[in-house]
Design an enzyme around this catalytic site. Structure first.
Site, mmCIF file in Angstrom:
data_model
loop_
_atom_site.group_PDB
_atom_site.id
_atom_site.type_symbol
_atom_site.label_atom_id
_atom_site.label_comp_id
_atom_site.label_asym_id
_atom_site.label_seq_id
_atom_site.Cartn_x
_atom_site.Cartn_y
_atom_site.Cartn_z
ATOM 1 N N GLU A 78 0.829 -1.143 0.064
ATOM 2 C CA GLU A 78 -0.060 -0.150 0.098
ATOM 3 C C GLU A 78 0.885 1.106 -0.184
ATOM 4 O O GLU A 78 2.064 1.227 0.655
ATOM 5 C CB GLU A 78 -1.014 -0.214 1.268
ATOM 6 C CG GLU A 78 -1.914 -0.952 1.041
ATOM 7 C CD GLU A 78 -2.868 -1.069 2.198
ATOM 8 O OE1 GLU A 78 -2.590 -0.544 3.182
ATOM 9 O OE2 GLU A 78 -3.702 -1.787 2.226
ATOM 10 N N LYS A 84 -13.408 7.652 -42.685
ATOM 11 C CA LYS A 84 -13.161 6.344 -43.478
ATOM 12 C C LYS A 84 -14.318 6.280 -44.451
ATOM 13 O O LYS A 84 -15.673 6.533 -44.076
ATOM 14 C CB LYS A 84 -13.545 5.422 -42.223
ATOM 15 C CG LYS A 84 -12.295 4.891 -41.509
ATOM 16 C CD LYS A 84 -12.854 3.737 -40.559
ATOM 17 C CE LYS A 84 -11.397 3.351 -39.676
ATOM 18 N NZ LYS A 84 -11.636 2.443 -38.513
ATOM 19 N N ARG A 106 -16.501 3.749 -46.850
ATOM 20 C CA ARG A 106 -16.657 2.215 -47.119
ATOM 21 C C ARG A 106 -16.636 2.026 -48.734
ATOM 22 O O ARG A 106 -17.511 2.838 -49.408
ATOM 23 C CB ARG A 106 -17.690 1.732 -46.618
ATOM 24 C CG ARG A 106 -17.789 0.249 -46.926
ATOM 25 C CD ARG A 106 -18.765 -0.276 -45.811
ATOM 26 N NE ARG A 106 -18.182 -0.302 -44.187
ATOM 27 C CZ ARG A 106 -17.113 -1.095 -43.997
ATOM 28 N NH1 ARG A 106 -16.604 -2.040 -44.824
ATOM 29 N NH2 ARG A 106 -16.677 -1.073 -42.786
ATOM 30 N N ASP A 122 -3.757 14.443 -31.576
ATOM 31 C CA ASP A 122 -5.079 13.875 -31.105
ATOM 32 C C ASP A 122 -4.885 13.995 -29.457
ATOM 33 O O ASP A 122 -3.797 14.693 -29.066
ATOM 34 C CB ASP A 122 -5.053 12.386 -31.155
ATOM 35 C CG ASP A 122 -6.354 11.702 -31.031
ATOM 36 O OD1 ASP A 122 -7.228 12.198 -30.686
ATOM 37 O OD2 ASP A 122 -6.294 10.398 -31.382
HETATM 38 C C1 R5P Z 1 -10.246 8.175 -29.047
HETATM 39 O O1 R5P Z 1 -11.304 8.517 -28.963
HETATM 40 C C2 R5P Z 1 -9.122 8.855 -28.527
HETATM 41 O O2 R5P Z 1 -9.120 10.428 -29.000
HETATM 42 C C3 R5P Z 1 -7.828 8.513 -29.172
HETATM 43 O O3 R5P Z 1 -7.850 8.362 -30.433
HETATM 44 C C4 R5P Z 1 -7.424 6.999 -28.705
HETATM 45 O O4 R5P Z 1 -7.640 6.809 -27.299
HETATM 46 C C5 R5P Z 1 -6.095 6.661 -28.882
HETATM 47 O O5 R5P Z 1 -5.881 5.275 -28.649
HETATM 48 P P1 R5P Z 1 -4.710 4.287 -29.276
HETATM 49 O O6 R5P Z 1 -3.445 5.165 -29.339
HETATM 50 O O7 R5P Z 1 -4.806 3.157 -28.546
HETATM 51 O O8 R5P Z 1 -5.212 4.141 -30.650
#
Ligand code: R5P
Length: 291
Positions: A36, A188, A190, A214
């Site tokens: 702990e 994306k 399709r 991101d």
């Molecule tokens: C998702 O909604 C987040 O903004 C990131 O894009 C995501 O968590 C990144 O995770 P990873 O590096 O595992 O793809």
């Protein structure tokens, strides 16, 4: 004002103390024989105490460390405790995805609220979840600091800032507005039952320097997939930028092996790619929130 920093918050804490012209005090950390955690802070605190601690991996241990450090600050004389938790664990479990699941982030927010008078975090995964805190809370953005860094590093280059998905578009927009460049996000499309094409929604990236941005890089899967798509479209040099560099499961090696020239991250989580500090906007938030 005193800035108390744990080992997960000490670099940001030092920069924050400089910005606030406050004293930096490291939290003493130890463990009992059963594993702990125990922390110690100066026993005669007073006034406003800012506790800087990131809930980086291992998240569960760091969640406990946050709670006991906040408790220590209050129990040892702080009149006001401001929690600076630049990375909040469990922020992606912000709703009940399947019946029977918890809203984990709300539970974490309540635990922090019970032990602090105010909370500051950075680029929360879903900004609306700030309402889960029962105390005044502020979510600051790393966008300006990231944008300034990119503007300086890539001056004169044909730069474009791209979010790897729609959720990252706003961060890409904010960063791009600071470094005065174009931005976009990947979507994306399709093509058939088993064929999917990923491409920038509007821009042509051929031959350009691309910074993918991101809120967090966890396993790196999102960035690696985005890099593959951008290379297929002839992008020039690629960089991966984020606020929170979790970098689990060998993510950094995977990113660098998949063609990223470099990783650009902030100091919300201790990591080897930290190039940008969020101390300026966090200091501003501390000044706004302290009584
Ligand atoms: C998702 O909604 C987040 O903004 C990131 O894009 C995501 O968590 C990144 O995770 P990873 O590096 O595992 O793809």
């Amino acid at each position: 004002m005193i800035v108390l920093a744990t080992s997960e918050g000490v670099k940001l804490g030092r920069r924050l103390a400089e910005e606030l012209d406050a004293e930096l005090v490291p939290v003493e950390e130890d463990r009992f024989p059963d594993g702990e955690q125990i922390v110690r802070v100066p026993p005669e605190l007073d006034g406003t105490v800012v506790v800087v601690h990131s809930m980086s991996p291992p998240q569960d241990e760091n969640l406990v460390k946050a709670i006991i450090t906040l408790d220590a600050a209050r129990e040892n004389g702080a009149e006001e405790v401001i929690a600076v938790v630049p990375y909040m664990a469990y922020s992606r479990q912000d709703r009940r995805f399947e019946p029977g699941e918890p809203v984990s982030f709300r539970a974490v927010a309540r635990a922090v609220s019970a032990n602090a008078d105010a909370l500051i975090t950075v680029d929360l995964h879903e900004p609306d979840t700030l309402e889960y805190f029962d105390v005044p809370a502020e979510n600051v953005s790393a966008a300006e600091e990231l944008g300034k860094y990119l503007a300086e590093r890539f001056e004169g280059e044909d730069l474009v800032v791209i979010g790897p998905d729609e959720g990252a578009r706003e961060l890409a927009r904010e960063v791009a507005s600071i470094c005065k460049t174009e931005y976009d996000h990947l979507e994306k499309k399709r093509l058939s039952g088993d064929e999917v094409e990923i491409h920038p929604k509007e821009l042509d990236v051929e031959g350009r320097t691309v910074v993918l941005v991101d809120d967090m890089i966890d396993t790196g899967g999102t960035m690696v997939e985005a890099a593959r798509a951008l290379r297929d479209q002839g992008a020039g040099t690629l960089y991966a930028a984020c606020t929170h560099a979790l970098l689990t499961r060998n993510a950094a090696t995977r990113l660098l092996a998949s063609g990223f020239e470099d990783i650009i991250a902030t100091d919300t989580i201790p990591n080897p790619f930290e190039k940008v500090s969020v101390a300026p906007p966090v200091a501003e938030a501390v000044e706004n929130l302290s009584g």
